[in-house]
Design a protein around this motif. Structure first.
Motif, PDB file in Angstrom:
ATOM      1  N   SER A 201       0.856  -1.221  -0.006  1.00  0.00           N
ATOM      2  CA  SER A 201       0.232  -0.179   0.008  1.00  0.00           C
ATOM      3  C   SER A 201       0.894   1.281   0.102  1.00  0.00           C
ATOM      4  CB  SER A 201      -0.960  -0.008   1.146  1.00  0.00           C
ATOM      5  OG  SER A 201      -1.436  -1.280   1.489  1.00  0.00           O
ATOM      6  N   ASN A 202       1.819   1.128  -0.587  1.00  0.00           N
ATOM      7  CA  ASN A 202       2.904   2.179  -0.520  1.00  0.00           C
ATOM      8  C   ASN A 202       3.384   2.709   0.966  1.00  0.00           C
ATOM      9  OD1 ASN A 202       3.247   2.434  -3.398  1.00  0.00           O
ATOM     10  ND2 ASN A 202       1.265   3.650  -3.191  1.00  0.00           N
ATOM     11  N   MET A 203       3.173   1.754   1.809  1.00  0.00           N
ATOM     12  CA  MET A 203       3.433   1.853   3.272  1.00  0.00           C
ATOM     13  C   MET A 203       4.204   0.829   3.792  1.00  0.00           C
ATOM     14  SD  MET A 203      -0.325   3.465   4.372  1.00  0.00           S
ATOM     15  CE  MET A 203      -0.282   4.672   5.614  1.00  0.00           C
ATOM     16  N   LEU A 204       5.089   0.943   4.900  1.00  0.00           N
ATOM     17  CA  LEU A 204       5.548  -0.020   5.432  1.00  0.00           C
ATOM     18  C   LEU A 204       5.422  -0.050   6.901  1.00  0.00           C
ATOM     19  CD1 LEU A 204       9.147  -0.083   3.845  1.00  0.00           C
ATOM     20  CD2 LEU A 204       7.712  -1.644   3.300  1.00  0.00           C
ATOM     21  N   PRO A 205       5.506  -1.374   7.589  1.00  0.00           N
ATOM     22  CA  PRO A 205       5.583  -1.162   8.903  1.00  0.00           C
ATOM     23  C   PRO A 205       6.604  -0.329   9.744  1.00  0.00           C
ATOM     24  CG  PRO A 205       5.104  -3.372   8.365  1.00  0.00           C
ATOM     25  CD  PRO A 205       5.514  -2.336   7.275  1.00  0.00           C
ATOM     26  N   LEU A 206       6.425   0.499  10.802  1.00  0.00           N
ATOM     27  CA  LEU A 206       7.275   1.540  11.281  1.00  0.00           C
ATOM     28  C   LEU A 206       8.561   0.764  11.502  1.00  0.00           C
ATOM     29  CD1 LEU A 206       5.715   3.606  14.115  1.00  0.00           C
ATOM     30  CD2 LEU A 206       6.441   4.283  11.702  1.00  0.00           C
ATOM     31  N   ASP A 207       8.647  -0.160  12.049  1.00  0.00           N
ATOM     32  CA  ASP A 207       9.788  -1.092  12.494  1.00  0.00           C
ATOM     33  C   ASP A 207      10.410  -2.043  11.338  1.00  0.00           C
ATOM     34  OD1 ASP A 207       8.087  -2.933  12.803  1.00  0.00           O
ATOM     35  OD2 ASP A 207       8.331  -3.326  14.819  1.00  0.00           O
ATOM     36  N   PHE A 208      10.279  -2.146  10.390  1.00  0.00           N
ATOM     37  CA  PHE A 208      10.333  -3.013   9.441  1.00  0.00           C
ATOM     38  C   PHE A 208      11.720  -2.857   8.929  1.00  0.00           C
ATOM     39  CE2 PHE A 208      10.899  -5.021   5.158  1.00  0.00           C
ATOM     40  CZ  PHE A 208      10.613  -6.225   5.408  1.00  0.00           C
ATOM     41  N   LYS A 209      12.666  -4.009   9.085  1.00  0.00           N
ATOM     42  CA  LYS A 209      13.818  -4.089   8.800  1.00  0.00           C
ATOM     43  C   LYS A 209      13.848  -5.665   7.974  1.00  0.00           C
ATOM     44  CE  LYS A 209      16.394  -1.923  12.213  1.00  0.00           C
ATOM     45  NZ  LYS A 209      15.289  -1.730  13.279  1.00  0.00           N
ATOM     46  N   PRO A 210      14.147  -5.448   6.595  1.00  0.00           N
ATOM     47  CA  PRO A 210      14.170  -6.510   5.579  1.00  0.00           C
ATOM     48  C   PRO A 210      15.328  -7.535   6.081  1.00  0.00           C
ATOM     49  CG  PRO A 210      14.509  -4.456   4.483  1.00  0.00           C
ATOM     50  CD  PRO A 210      14.721  -4.001   5.809  1.00  0.00           C
ATOM     51  N   SER A 211      14.814  -8.850   6.207  1.00  0.00           N
ATOM     52  CA  SER A 211      15.574 -10.062   6.649  1.00  0.00           C
ATOM     53  C   SER A 211      16.125 -10.781   5.385  1.00  0.00           C
ATOM     54  CB  SER A 211      14.717 -10.760   7.626  1.00  0.00           C
ATOM     55  OG  SER A 211      13.633 -11.397   6.858  1.00  0.00           O
ATOM     56  N   SER A 212      15.768 -10.406   4.183  1.00  0.00           N
ATOM     57  CA  SER A 212      16.384 -11.145   2.859  1.00  0.00           C
ATOM     58  C   SER A 212      16.096  -9.780   1.975  1.00  0.00           C
ATOM     59  CB  SER A 212      15.506 -12.307   2.947  1.00  0.00           C
ATOM     60  OG  SER A 212      14.459 -11.964   1.953  1.00  0.00           O
ATOM     61  N   ARG A 213      16.849 -10.218   0.608  1.00  0.00           N
ATOM     62  CA  ARG A 213      16.677  -9.477  -0.445  1.00  0.00           C
ATOM     63  C   ARG A 213      15.215  -9.554  -1.219  1.00  0.00           C
ATOM     64  NH1 ARG A 213      22.205  -7.797  -1.325  1.00  0.00           N
ATOM     65  NH2 ARG A 213      23.474  -9.553  -0.315  1.00  0.00           N
ATOM     66  N   THR A 214      14.557 -10.653  -0.826  1.00  0.00           N
ATOM     67  CA  THR A 214      13.252 -10.887  -1.576  1.00  0.00           C
ATOM     68  C   THR A 214      12.048  -9.918  -0.850  1.00  0.00           C
ATOM     69  OG1 THR A 214      14.021 -13.136  -1.816  1.00  0.00           O
ATOM     70  CG2 THR A 214      11.528 -12.832  -2.288  1.00  0.00           C
ATOM     71  N   SER A 215      11.383  -9.592  -1.828  1.00  0.00           N
ATOM     72  CA  SER A 215      10.012  -8.672  -1.420  1.00  0.00           C
ATOM     73  C   SER A 215       9.386  -9.286  -0.312  1.00  0.00           C
ATOM     74  CB  SER A 215       9.293  -8.344  -2.837  1.00  0.00           C
ATOM     75  OG  SER A 215       8.297  -7.588  -2.254  1.00  0.00           O
ATOM     76  N   PRO A 216       9.042  -8.546   0.771  1.00  0.00           N
ATOM     77  CA  PRO A 216       8.361  -8.980   1.724  1.00  0.00           C
ATOM     78  C   PRO A 216       6.929  -9.104   1.243  1.00  0.00           C
ATOM     79  CG  PRO A 216       8.632  -6.889   2.144  1.00  0.00           C
ATOM     80  CD  PRO A 216       9.601  -7.225   0.950  1.00  0.00           C
ATOM     81  N   LEU A 217       6.392  -8.314   0.153  1.00  0.00           N
ATOM     82  CA  LEU A 217       5.266  -8.519  -0.580  1.00  0.00           C
ATOM     83  C   LEU A 217       5.288  -9.579  -1.437  1.00  0.00           C
ATOM     84  CD1 LEU A 217       2.572  -7.186  -1.417  1.00  0.00           C
ATOM     85  CD2 LEU A 217       3.922  -5.684  -2.969  1.00  0.00           C
ATOM     86  N   TRP A 218       4.479 -10.691  -1.238  1.00  0.00           N
ATOM     87  CA  TRP A 218       4.986 -11.676  -2.241  1.00  0.00           C
ATOM     88  C   TRP A 218       3.877 -12.155  -3.385  1.00  0.00           C
ATOM     89  CZ3 TRP A 218       2.189 -15.954  -0.640  1.00  0.00           C
ATOM     90  CH2 TRP A 218       1.920 -15.839   0.751  1.00  0.00           C
ATOM     91  N   SER A 219       2.868 -11.529  -3.043  1.00  0.00           N
ATOM     92  CA  SER A 219       1.748 -11.301  -4.101  1.00  0.00           C
ATOM     93  C   SER A 219       1.422 -10.187  -4.915  1.00  0.00           C
ATOM     94  CB  SER A 219       0.835 -11.992  -3.531  1.00  0.00           C
ATOM     95  OG  SER A 219      -0.663 -11.556  -4.181  1.00  0.00           O
TER      96      SER A 219
END
Ligand code: GTQ
Length: 346
Positions: A201-219
């Motif tokens: 939704s063009n937004m991210l959870p406040l404390d989000f830190k990527p844990s991999s290079r793959t998109s957390p949005l997977w659909s």
């Protein structure tokens, strides 16, 4: 002073090669030009897989083996230049997977990343990290490396999707791992749509830190991609080679949605006649909508919805649309770019 060897001394050379060959040593000069050619030399050839021909075979496979027995009921699309190697390009595996109503493809995980591009039918799901996503034609769905995934079909339609995996890339590095889950289906721990709400939704959870290079949005639902392209087609002139083309991104980084495979969707307006283009990433195209042609050297491949075609590295091709066309495509571009190898021309 050493004597200059006679270039015609073939017999002496051959016996020298034979001698060192026993110790697994070999002369570079016999292979230098194929090893380091002036431009890409690939066994991958241009090819098209016609849905009209494939679809009955996919359905026939459904009568011969269950998804459970097969683990994954897939017909592999092999590049004609790479027969027996289970790959559609030198670096990418592709296949058509079928899940019939009531079936489950059991949970497993592997180091290979997978993309799913839904070709036909609705109502099947794929589950990743405790969340199910229901599939609809044109949806692009990611199974990240080393995540548990199972597929199922509680609906009443046969569902077929195109699988794209980085199998040959992982094979090149000998970094393959596979594990089977104890349970057939993983536990559902999230409600459907959570990942889309959180990351789409063009937004991210406040404390989000990527844990991999793959998109957390997977659909990436087709609805949204198609609407974006349709609006662009009304707003701007098409790119001379690509028409209106967007790449799928990881919303947390702006980078590719997957670390090993780049994914794209493009719209070609009716009557579009593209300029010639080539790049070093051999590309796999799946036709979503429309009829058109791809031309290269002096050949033409005609495509229709659900056909899959391949353009090899550095093959100059151009796209032509008889009706408005929508194409999904993928390639190893992120890997080439990460290694400063990627080139394009046109
Ligand atoms: O759905 O997990 O086409 O593991 C090949 C290997 C699909 C899958 C394939 C796989 C899968």
């Amino acid at each position: 002073m050493s004597a200059i060897p006679k270039p015609s001394n073939q017999a002496a050379r051959q016996s020298f090669y034979k001698k060192i060959d026993e110790a697994s040593v070999t002369p570079l000069w016999e292979v230098l030009h194929s090893l380091i050619p002036p431009a890409p030399k690939t066994p991958c050839v241009p090819a098209i897989f016609k849905w009209r021909e494939l679809h009955p075979w996919v359905m026939e496979a459904g009568e011969l083996i269950t998804a459970k027995e097969a683990e994954r009921r897939v017909l592999v699309l092999e590049n004609p230049g790479l027969r027996g190697e289970s790959r559609i390009t030198h670096s990418i595996y592709a296949g058509l997977q079928l899940i019939l109503p009531g079936e489950v493809a059991p949970a497993h995980r592997h180091s290979q990343s997978a993309l799913r591009f839904v070709m036909e039918g609705s109502g099947a799901y794929t589950a990743v990290q405790g969340e199910r996503v229901t599939m609809h034609p044109g949806d692009f769905i990611i199974t990240p490396s080393w995540t548990w995934h199972d597929h199922g079909n509680p609906g009443d339609e046969a569902v077929i999707w195109l699988d794209g995996l980085d199998v040959p890339i992982v094979q090149l590095f000998d970094a393959q791992f596979l594990e089977r889950h104890d349970a057939e289906s993983q536990k559902t721990t999230r409600t459907e749509g959570e990942s889309l709400a959180r990351f789409g939704s063009n937004m991210l959870p406040l404390d989000f830190k990527p844990s991999s290079r793959t998109s957390p949005l997977w659909s990436y639902p087709y609805e949204r991609s198609r609407e974006a392209l349709a609006q662009l087609a009304r707003a701007e002139a098409p790119h001379p080679a690509h028409g209106h083309k967007l790449r799928y991104v990881n919303p947390a980084t702006g980078g590719w949605a997957m670390p090993t495979m780049g994914t794209f969707m493009q719209m070609l307006p009716k009557g579009f006649s593209g300029k010639s283009y080539r790049s070093t990433d051999s590309s796999v195209f799946a036709v979503v909508e429309g009829k058109g042609r791809v031309t290269f050297s002096d050949e033409t491949l005609h495509f229709e919805p659900k056909d899959v075609f391949v353009m090899p590295s550095w093959e100059a091709y151009s796209l032509h649309a008889d009706t408005e066309c929508v194409l999904f495509s993928f390639s190893d571009r992120p890997v080439q770019q990460a290694l400063d190898l990627w080139r394009e021309e046109g």
